[in-house]
Design a protein around this motif. Structure first.
Motif, PDB file in Angstrom:
ATOM      1  N   TRP A  40     -11.503 -15.022   3.255  1.00 31.35           N
ATOM      2  CA  TRP A  40     -10.256 -15.390   2.574  1.00 31.35           C
ATOM      3  C   TRP A  40     -10.177 -14.706   1.209  1.00 31.35           C
ATOM      4  N   ALA A  41     -11.243 -14.774   0.439  1.00 34.57           N
ATOM      5  CA  ALA A  41     -11.255 -14.121  -0.871  1.00 34.57           C
ATOM      6  C   ALA A  41     -10.996 -12.621  -0.732  1.00 34.57           C
ATOM      7  N   GLY A  42     -11.658 -12.001   0.252  1.00 40.73           N
ATOM      8  CA  GLY A  42     -11.459 -10.572   0.455  1.00 40.73           C
ATOM      9  C   GLY A  42     -10.039 -10.232   0.843  1.00 40.73           C
ATOM     10  N   SER A  43      -9.442 -11.031   1.726  1.00 38.63           N
ATOM     11  CA  SER A  43      -8.073 -10.740   2.164  1.00 38.63           C
ATOM     12  C   SER A  43      -7.075 -10.936   1.034  1.00 38.63           C
ATOM     13  N   VAL A  44      -7.316 -11.936   0.170  1.00 39.51           N
ATOM     14  CA  VAL A  44      -6.420 -12.150  -0.970  1.00 39.51           C
ATOM     15  C   VAL A  44      -6.454 -10.941  -1.906  1.00 39.51           C
ATOM     16  N   VAL A  45      -7.640 -10.415  -2.165  1.00 40.92           N
ATOM     17  CA  VAL A  45      -7.763  -9.228  -3.013  1.00 40.92           C
ATOM     18  C   VAL A  45      -7.032  -8.045  -2.381  1.00 40.92           C
ATOM     19  N   HIS A  46      -7.215  -7.850  -1.094  1.00 43.16           N
ATOM     20  CA  HIS A  46      -6.562  -6.731  -0.413  1.00 43.16           C
ATOM     21  C   HIS A  46      -5.041  -6.871  -0.447  1.00 43.16           C
ATOM     22  N   GLU A  47      -4.541  -8.065  -0.213  1.00 41.90           N
ATOM     23  CA  GLU A  47      -3.086  -8.289  -0.270  1.00 41.90           C
ATOM     24  C   GLU A  47      -2.554  -7.990  -1.663  1.00 41.90           C
ATOM     25  N   CYS A  48      -3.294  -8.453  -2.672  1.00 49.28           N
ATOM     26  CA  CYS A  48      -2.874  -8.242  -4.050  1.00 49.28           C
ATOM     27  C   CYS A  48      -2.836  -6.753  -4.406  1.00 49.28           C
ATOM     28  N   LEU A  49      -3.895  -6.031  -4.060  1.00 50.67           N
ATOM     29  CA  LEU A  49      -3.934  -4.604  -4.396  1.00 50.67           C
ATOM     30  C   LEU A  49      -2.863  -3.824  -3.635  1.00 50.67           C
ATOM     31  N   LYS A  50      -2.562  -4.255  -2.442  1.00 55.74           N
ATOM     32  CA  LYS A  50      -1.461  -3.627  -1.704  1.00 55.74           C
ATOM     33  C   LYS A  50      -0.158  -3.781  -2.469  1.00 55.74           C
ATOM     34  N   ASP A  51       0.137  -4.991  -2.925  1.00 53.79           N
ATOM     35  CA  ASP A  51       1.376  -5.235  -3.675  1.00 53.79           C
ATOM     36  C   ASP A  51       1.406  -4.428  -4.964  1.00 53.79           C
ATOM     37  N   VAL A  52       0.279  -4.379  -5.658  1.00 53.87           N
ATOM     38  CA  VAL A  52       0.203  -3.641  -6.916  1.00 53.87           C
ATOM     39  C   VAL A  52       0.463  -2.153  -6.687  1.00 53.87           C
ATOM     40  N   LEU A  53      -0.195  -1.594  -5.684  1.00 54.08           N
ATOM     41  CA  LEU A  53      -0.011  -0.170  -5.387  1.00 54.08           C
ATOM     42  C   LEU A  53       1.431   0.138  -4.988  1.00 54.08           C
ATOM     43  N   LEU A  54       2.029  -0.725  -4.206  1.00 52.36           N
ATOM     44  CA  LEU A  54       3.418  -0.508  -3.811  1.00 52.36           C
ATOM     45  C   LEU A  54       4.348  -0.609  -5.008  1.00 52.36           C
ATOM     46  N   ASP A  55       4.020  -1.493  -5.955  1.00 52.96           N
ATOM     47  CA  ASP A  55       4.812  -1.568  -7.192  1.00 52.96           C
ATOM     48  C   ASP A  55       4.713  -0.258  -7.960  1.00 52.96           C
ATOM     49  N   TRP A  56       3.514   0.262  -8.112  1.00 48.21           N
ATOM     50  CA  TRP A  56       3.352   1.534  -8.819  1.00 48.21           C
ATOM     51  C   TRP A  56       4.032   2.670  -8.073  1.00 48.21           C
ATOM     52  N   ARG A  57       3.955   2.643  -6.774  1.00 52.11           N
ATOM     53  CA  ARG A  57       4.618   3.683  -5.975  1.00 52.11           C
ATOM     54  C   ARG A  57       6.129   3.676  -6.231  1.00 52.11           C
ATOM     55  N   ALA A  58       6.680   2.471  -6.418  1.00 46.45           N
ATOM     56  CA  ALA A  58       8.121   2.338  -6.662  1.00 46.45           C
ATOM     57  C   ALA A  58       8.487   2.503  -8.137  1.00 46.45           C
ATOM     58  N   GLY A  59       7.477   2.738  -8.985  1.00 40.71           N
ATOM     59  CA  GLY A  59       7.737   2.942 -10.398  1.00 40.71           C
ATOM     60  C   GLY A  59       7.884   1.666 -11.204  1.00 40.71           C
ATOM     61  N   ARG A  60       7.447   0.535 -10.629  1.00 41.06           N
ATOM     62  CA  ARG A  60       7.561  -0.734 -11.339  1.00 41.06           C
ATOM     63  C   ARG A  60       6.343  -0.967 -12.240  1.00 41.06           C
TER      64      ARG A  60
END
Length: 323
Positions: A61-81
């Motif tokens: 669970w801890a690992g999946s939460v980290v992965h979900e979070c980093l996915k969102d962060v990377l997608l934000d940066w990809r979109a310039g947010r």
């Protein structure tokens, strides 16, 4: 439009191989016994297996939460947010608190929750854990995120041009390739093209390094080579251990790929040897899938009740019951 009927097709992945290698009974429950458990009128035992297979243990669970979070962060940066690390940490902490309450009440048996999380095996089997164990689980997540935001990765990600981004955890519907005519699932966490035109495959890890991770990213390299038509020898692969603050490059060369292919072929052959009809992925009787001789894999297994191991685990001293 009527949806096509789902079929339980045979495929391969690192996680499937690990389940097969650890306990055949658990493997059978996960890939065969639980099939169809999502249907409203599914038999009770099938429904139980289906719900149980969706549960996680606190570490995964801890690992999946980290992965979900980093996915969102990377997608934000990809979109310039703009991303505020403190806000990200607060949001993740709130998410885990909500997850915990949902799981503790065993609401997963009657209610749909968020897609990425169903509940925790520790709550399902009423395991007695000190508060410190749950605090440590949060600390694993917090420290992984803290290291990530202080590492080279934010600057690197924000420096990429739109055409350099290839994938960010694309998911099962997209991230797979064909090897020897068989569907192989490979879902890298981050794939980009560096300034030299080299494709780079990145896999985040919250646990410690262990055997098998190299083969996982070699599979990712094969996937990237096939999907994006890069020469395999050009692909770079990297394991990033967030809680240890280290990175490990994985050699992608003919020798490494030959080893991966041998591992893949051996694994597939063993799995298919327990099928009554490989063409339809029909398994032999459950008796051909005995439980592990050791109780060690059972300590985190979601199927300990239908398997009949729940009482044996409960009889163990607490120090032995947590793997």
């Amino acid at each position: 439009m009527r949806r096509p009927t789902l079929s339980n097709d045979f495929s391969w992945s690192k996680s499937r191989h690990e389940k097969f290698s650890e306990c055949l009974r658990s493997y059978y429950f996960y890939y065969y016994g639980s099939w169809g458990g999502w249907v409203a009128d599914a038999p009770r035992d099938v429904r139980e297996l289906y719900v149980l297979k969706k549960l996680a243990n606190r570490f995964s669970w801890a690992g999946s939460v980290v992965h979900e979070c980093l996915k969102d962060v990377l997608l934000d940066w990809r979109a310039g947010r703009v991303v505020d690390p403190a806000a990200v940490e607060a949001r993740v902490r709130k998410l885990m608190q909500d997850d915990f309450r949902h799981s503790r009440g065993k609401a997963y048996w009657t209610q749909k929750y968020r897609k990425q999380f169903t509940g925790l095996v520790e709550h399902e089997y009423a395991e007695t854990l000190p508060d410190e164990a749950w605090k440590q689980n949060w600390e694993t997540v917090r420290s992984a995120l803290a290291w990530f935001f202080s590492s080279r990765w934010p600057d690197l990600a924000k420096s990429l041009k739109p055409e350099q981004w290839l994938e960010v955890d694309a998911g099962f519907d997209f991230a797979h390739f064909t090897l020897d005519g068989l569907k192989v699932f490979a879902i890298p966490d981050f794939v980009f093209v560096d300034s030299d035109g080299t494709p780079v495959v990145v896999d985040w890890k919250t646990g410690k390094s262990r055997e098998g991770y190299d083969e996982q990213v070699l599979g990712y390299a094969l996937y990237v080579s096939q999907r994006y038509r890069f020469p395999l020898e050009k692909v770079r692969a990297s394991l990033v251990y967030l809680n240890e603050g280290k990175e490990q490059d994985v050699q992608v060369d003919m020798s490494a790929m030959a080893s991966f292919r041998q591992h893949f072929e051996t694994s597939v052959a063993k799995m298919r040897s327990l099928l009554k009809d490989p063409a339809t992925n029909t398994p032999l009787d459950i008796s051909a899938y005995p439980p592990s001789e050791s109780l060690t894999p059972c300590t985190r297994c979601v199927f300990r009740r239908p398997c009949g191991r729940e009482a044996a685990l409960a009889a163990q001293p607490p120090a032995q019951s947590v793997a």
